[in-house]
Design an enzyme around this catalytic site. Structure first.
Site, mmCIF file in Angstrom:
data_model
loop_
_atom_site.group_PDB
_atom_site.id
_atom_site.type_symbol
_atom_site.label_atom_id
_atom_site.label_comp_id
_atom_site.label_asym_id
_atom_site.label_seq_id
_atom_site.Cartn_x
_atom_site.Cartn_y
_atom_site.Cartn_z
ATOM 1 N N TYR A 141 0.825 -1.211 0.000
ATOM 2 C CA TYR A 141 0.000 0.000 0.000
ATOM 3 C C TYR A 141 0.861 1.265 0.000
ATOM 4 O O TYR A 141 0.454 2.288 -0.535
ATOM 5 C CB TYR A 141 -0.901 0.028 1.243
ATOM 6 C CG TYR A 141 -2.171 -0.757 1.109
ATOM 7 C CD1 TYR A 141 -2.146 -2.133 0.941
ATOM 8 C CD2 TYR A 141 -3.412 -0.120 1.172
ATOM 9 C CE1 TYR A 141 -3.317 -2.846 0.833
ATOM 10 C CE2 TYR A 141 -4.580 -0.833 1.068
ATOM 11 C CZ TYR A 141 -4.535 -2.191 0.899
ATOM 12 O OH TYR A 141 -5.699 -2.902 0.800
ATOM 13 N N LYS A 191 3.799 -15.181 3.371
ATOM 14 C CA LYS A 191 4.040 -15.950 2.147
ATOM 15 C C LYS A 191 5.554 -16.107 2.057
ATOM 16 O O LYS A 191 6.196 -15.724 1.066
ATOM 17 C CB LYS A 191 3.437 -15.196 0.947
ATOM 18 C CG LYS A 191 3.469 -15.967 -0.359
ATOM 19 C CD LYS A 191 2.487 -17.119 -0.437
ATOM 20 C CE LYS A 191 2.691 -17.903 -1.717
ATOM 21 N NZ LYS A 191 1.921 -19.169 -1.753
ATOM 22 N N ASP A 223 -2.141 -18.318 1.438
ATOM 23 C CA ASP A 223 -3.073 -19.087 0.595
ATOM 24 C C ASP A 223 -3.752 -20.179 1.426
ATOM 25 O O ASP A 223 -4.961 -20.379 1.363
ATOM 26 C CB ASP A 223 -2.366 -19.664 -0.645
ATOM 27 C CG ASP A 223 -1.050 -20.352 -0.341
ATOM 28 O OD1 ASP A 223 -0.537 -20.235 0.802
ATOM 29 O OD2 ASP A 223 -0.502 -21.028 -1.243
ATOM 30 N N ASP A 247 -6.074 -7.138 4.284
ATOM 31 C CA ASP A 247 -7.209 -6.576 3.553
ATOM 32 C C ASP A 247 -8.041 -7.694 2.942
ATOM 33 O O ASP A 247 -9.266 -7.754 3.091
ATOM 34 C CB ASP A 247 -6.698 -5.635 2.453
ATOM 35 C CG ASP A 247 -7.830 -5.055 1.625
ATOM 36 O OD1 ASP A 247 -8.821 -4.619 2.218
ATOM 37 O OD2 ASP A 247 -7.709 -5.060 0.381
ATOM 38 N N ASP A 251 -11.970 -9.429 4.330
ATOM 39 C CA ASP A 251 -13.208 -9.502 3.540
ATOM 40 C C ASP A 251 -13.712 -10.942 3.537
ATOM 41 O O ASP A 251 -14.909 -11.200 3.673
ATOM 42 C CB ASP A 251 -12.977 -9.043 2.087
ATOM 43 C CG ASP A 251 -13.406 -7.592 1.856
ATOM 44 O OD1 ASP A 251 -13.249 -6.784 2.797
ATOM 45 O OD2 ASP A 251 -13.885 -7.267 0.749
HETATM 46 C C1 IPM Z 1 -10.349 -1.600 3.757
HETATM 47 C C2 IPM Z 1 -10.620 -1.073 2.376
HETATM 48 C C3 IPM Z 1 -9.500 -0.111 1.973
HETATM 49 C C4 IPM Z 1 -8.185 -0.871 2.041
HETATM 50 C C5 IPM Z 1 -9.723 0.530 0.594
HETATM 51 C C6 IPM Z 1 -11.005 1.307 0.528
HETATM 52 C C7 IPM Z 1 -8.564 1.397 0.188
HETATM 53 O O1 IPM Z 1 -10.739 -2.130 1.479
HETATM 54 O O2 IPM Z 1 -10.283 -0.776 4.711
HETATM 55 O O3 IPM Z 1 -10.247 -2.806 3.922
HETATM 56 O O4 IPM Z 1 -7.813 -1.531 1.070
HETATM 57 O O5 IPM Z 1 -7.521 -0.776 3.072
HETATM 58 MG MG MG Z 2 -10.710 -4.034 2.365
#
Ligand code: IPM
Ligand code: MG
Length: 358
Positions: A141, A191, A223, A247, A251
């Site tokens: 990032y 990784k 993975d 990240d 999710d």
């Molecule tokens: C998160 C989001 C952000 C990230 C995006 C919106 C830049 O996906 O907070 O998980 O990747 O950190």
């Molecule tokens: Mg995210």
């Protein structure tokens, strides 16, 4: 008196943030605390209003507050701006960096009443309680980004995934301390079979593990971790990992809680903590009163816990969410037959009432 910067941002951010403010006001009323809220612009809406996704004034408001409540940023409208003016690169990432928020805590907890909201089987997810600790100010990032033309007429682009010993130690120690307050199991995800930054990561964790003999340390490739999270999520207590892996894995892990709309987050490590849901600005449902404000409200609970050390108050807020679900209220994303569907604001109103009664 606690000073809170309120940054609704874009899309559903503007709908869910007021519901978290309602919840905090209810906590304030119940316990006699004053919360002073100062609203500021961030993201695409800030760009539209003043030409930059992170105005200087917003940064000042945040730095002069005790904590920051952030909704969500981004949307199709701003996807083609010059990169440095986009809500993510120009707004969210720099605010995390400038506030020194290297630790992002994402508690993946399944509320028992949501066991059927997930696409996963009850026997797999019941009892899930994982704390994912994501490094937030390093890695790909924030590493060097380059883009150049190549001889064949194409282009070459690179994002460097870079970590220093200092950065790894800092987040890993943080994770060990967190594990000490839980089941004392730390899984470090990397990784290291491929990436040099991961090899440094793993060596650092191995070295630090000796200082935390009371915590059981394991290592997992990312993975494999993504598969294990779905296969047998209850094996995890605390997961610590670098920025991009965190990240992606969070999710995925949000589905263990029934909906991405349930995943709260705390970004801490600096003087001022920032609290935001893990989900995005959901432009597809924005402005329709459909957004689930629970991740935002649960992020406010994390603010009470981590920034203000108001543990009892944090629990009252979390219990209000539990009761809300027990009583059968659901936003659209969690809707099942036989439940009562409510809008974003109705959900916030009910939770504020439950806080006052709780
Ligand atoms: C998160 C989001 C952000 C990230 C995006 C919106 C830049 O996906 O907070 O998980 O990747 O950190
Ligand atoms: Mg995210």
């Amino acid at each position: 008196m606690y000073k809170i910067a309120v940054l609704p941002g874009d899309g559903i951010g503007a709908e869910i943030v007021p519901e978290a403010v309602k919840a905090l006001k209810a906590v304030g009323e119940k316990y006699n605390y004053g919360f002073a809220f100062t609203e500021a612009l961030i993201g695409g809406s800030a760009y539209d209003a003043v030409g930059h996704p992170l105005p200087e004034e917003t940064l000042n408001v945040c730095q002069n507050s005790d904590a920051v409540l952030l909704g969500a940023i981004g949307g199709h409208k701003w996807e083609n701006l010059p990169v440095h003016l986009r809500p993510e690169i120009g707004g969210l990432l720099p605010i995390r960096k400038k506030l020194g928020l290297f630790a992002n805590l994402r508690p993946c907890i399944l509320f028992p009443d949501l066991v059927n909201a997930s696409t996963l089987k009850e026997e797999v997810i019941s009892g899930v309680d994982i704390l994912v600790i994501r490094e937030l100010t390093g890695g790909a990032y924030f590493g060097e980004k380059t883009r150049e033309k190549t001889a064949d007429g194409g282009e070459k682009a690179a994002d460097s995934m870079c970590y220093t010993t200092f950065e790894i130690e800092r987040i890993v120690r943080f994770a060990y301390e967190a594990a000490r307050g839980r089941k004392k199991q730390l899984c470090s995800v990397d990784k290291a079979n491929v990436l040099e930054s991961s090899r440094l990561w793993r060596e650092t964790v191995v070295r630090l593990a000796a200082e935390y003999p009371d915590v059981e340390t394991t290592h997992m490739y990312v993975d494999n971790c993504s598969m294990q999270l779905i296969r047998n999520p209850r094996q995890f207590d605390v997961i610590v990992t670098e920025n991009l892996f965190g990240d992606i894995l969070t999710d995925e892990a949000s589905m263990l809680t029934g909906s991405i709309g349930m995943l709260a987050s705390a970004s801490i490590g600096g003087k001022v903590g920032l609290y935001e849901p893990a989900h995005g600005s959901a432009p597809d449902i924005a402005g329709q009163g459909k957004a689930n404000p629970l991740a935002m409200i649960l992020s406010a609970a994390l603010m009470l816990r981590y920034s203000f050390h108001l543990e009892e108050e944090a629990k009252v807020l979390e219990n209000a969410v539990t009761t809300f679900l027990q009583q059968g209220y659901r936003t659209a994303d969690l809707m099942e037959e036989g439940k009562k569907q409510v809008s974003t604001t109705e959900a916030g109103d009910i939770i504020a009432q439950l806080i006052l009664k709780g």
